[in-house]
Design an enzyme around this catalytic site. Structure first.
Site, PDB file in Angstrom:
ATOM      1  CE  LYS A  97      18.873-134.465   8.703  1.00  0.00           C
ATOM      2  NZ  LYS A  97      19.582-134.717   9.664  1.00  0.00           N
ATOM      3  CE  LYS A 107      17.373-130.973   7.507  1.00  0.00           C
ATOM      4  NZ  LYS A 107      18.651-130.622   8.557  1.00  0.00           N
TER       5      LYS A 107
HETATM    6  C1  PBG Z   1      22.925-132.947  10.227  1.00  0.00           C
HETATM    7  C2  PBG Z   1      21.961-131.450   9.395  1.00  0.00           C
HETATM    8  C3  PBG Z   1      22.116-132.256   8.448  1.00  0.00           C
HETATM    9  C4  PBG Z   1      20.992-130.173   7.661  1.00  0.00           C
HETATM   10  C5  PBG Z   1      20.621-130.100   9.128  1.00  0.00           C
HETATM   11  N1  PBG Z   1      21.428-130.803  10.075  1.00  0.00           N
HETATM   12  C6  PBG Z   1      22.103-132.075   7.116  1.00  0.00           C
HETATM   13  C7  PBG Z   1      22.317-133.546   7.131  1.00  0.00           C
HETATM   14  O1  PBG Z   1      21.478-135.005   7.600  1.00  0.00           O
HETATM   15  O2  PBG Z   1      23.307-134.559   6.443  1.00  0.00           O
HETATM   16  C8  PBG Z   1      20.622-129.945   6.911  1.00  0.00           C
HETATM   17  C9  PBG Z   1      20.150-128.380   6.649  1.00  0.00           C
HETATM   18  C10 PBG Z   1      20.361-127.901   5.322  1.00  0.00           C
HETATM   19  O3  PBG Z   1      20.606-128.500   4.170  1.00  0.00           O
HETATM   20  O4  PBG Z   1      19.901-126.547   5.315  1.00  0.00           O
HETATM   21  N2  PBG Z   1      22.649-133.224  11.650  1.00  0.00           N
END
Ligand code: PBG
Length: 323
Positions: A194, A247
């Site tokens: 991520k 991601k």
């Molecule tokens: C946070 C989380 C995020 C997303 C999913 N879980 C955002 C972040 O890490 O700030 C993003 C998903 C998206 O942008 O569609 N735990």
């Protein structure tokens, strides 16, 4: 010329005959935003077509997706600021909005697959995915909270727990907590690679979960790194993950491919909020053909090696019969 590759493109039938990649409803996981209250359906302005649902309306939305053959959902809560604190206690409080949503969906639709998000940020007064002390994100203290959250989700009926926090060791920690409590059958879909991405902006609007200070670079990965994804993936696999996730998706197709080639586990990819917003904005301006752009994106993510795709496009592609 002995080789004329165009022969395999000469008609629609032949083009379909040699098509290497397909996207189907079975590959899609639909993220859904939840909000407290009754009969609520509020638009997320940076994500046209996406809403926050109160639990009653969430059930209706799930039903209409199920009727389209879309059966996997990832739930995310929008939490009232007054309920947020340093330790995200609301994230595992019995009777909380999120836990009620999980159990209601599973009760009404036992055959649906409910993926739950394990991370502190929607419930944290700091807007971070870990416990904050003196401006630092504490790793091991956070694991304890993630364990409680995962257990609460399992008790509420979650099929798949998806830790999105990027703390070290969380997959193993959560696996142990689940197993010790008899939830050996609950899966873990780990956000393995991520990245600290600009493309989460609209999601943070949807949940009002943006960090109150600083950024997430001390836990989410540097977009410049590919090899580091292999370290994260290997650890998650050893710690007991059932799926590895990359991601965002589009700017990281190489990472999807890399993980696909280095593990036998299924790979998930999260086509995130900002990727969705870009397409919608361009479509609204008349700059892109919506059906073609959307299906091309999903096909590319599958071609790179993703088994499942978490995408805000999931319902519309089925509703419009674009696949
Ligand atoms: C946070 C989380 C995020 C997303 C999913 N879980 C955002 C972040 O890490 O700030 C993003 C998903 C998206 O942008 O569609 N735990």
């Amino acid at each position: 010329m002995l080789q004329r590759p165009r022969r395999n493109r000469k008609s629609e039938v032949i083009r379909q005959m040699v098509q290497e990649t397909h996207v189907s409803a079975a590959n899609l996981i639909f993220p859904l935003f939840i909000v407290d209250g009754e009969n609520q359906k509020t638009a997320v302005s940076s994500m046209p077509g996406i809403f926050r649902y109160s639990v009653d309306n969430l059930l209706r939305e799930v039903e209409s997706c199920m009727n389209l053959g879309l059966k996997a959902f990832d739930l995310f809560p929008n939490i009232d600021d007054a309920l947020k604190d340093q330790y995200a206690t609301e994230s595992h409080r019995e009777g909380s909005l999120y836990l009620r949503a999980i159990s209601q969906v599973k009760k009404e639709f036992p055959e649906a697959c409910v993926v739950t998000d394990v991370a502190m940020d929607p419930y944290s007064s700091d807007g971070h995915d870990g416990v904050v002390q003196n401006g630092e994100i504490l790793n091991d203290e956070t694991l304890e909270i993630l364990g409680k959250m995962a257990l609460a989700h399992a008790r509420a009926g979650a099929d798949i727990i998806a830790p999105s926090d990027m703390m070290d060791g969380r997959v193993g920690y959560i696996r142990k907590v689940l197993d010790e409590n008899g939830y050996t059958g609950v899966s873990i879909m780990s956000y393995s690679a991520k990245y600290a991405s600009a493309f989460y902006g609209p999601f943070r609007d949807a949940l009002n979960s943006a960090p109150k200070f600083g950024d997430k670079k001390s836990y989410q990965m540097n977009p410049a790194n590919q090899r580091e994804a292999l370290i994260e993936a290997r650890l998650d696999e050893i710690e007991g993950a059932d799926f590895l996730m990359v991601k965002p998706a589009l700017p990281y197709l190489d990472v999807i491919k890399l993980l696909k080639d280095s593990t036998e586990l299924p790979i998930a990819a999260y086509n995130v909020s900002g990727e969705y917003a870009m397409i919608k904005a361009a479509v609204q301006n008349g700059w892109l053909n919506e059906q073609r752009a959307t299906t091309e994106v999903l096909t590319s993510i599958r071609r790179a090696g993703a088994t499942s795709i978490l995408t805000y496009h999931a319902k519309e592609v089925l509703l419009n019969k674009w696949l």
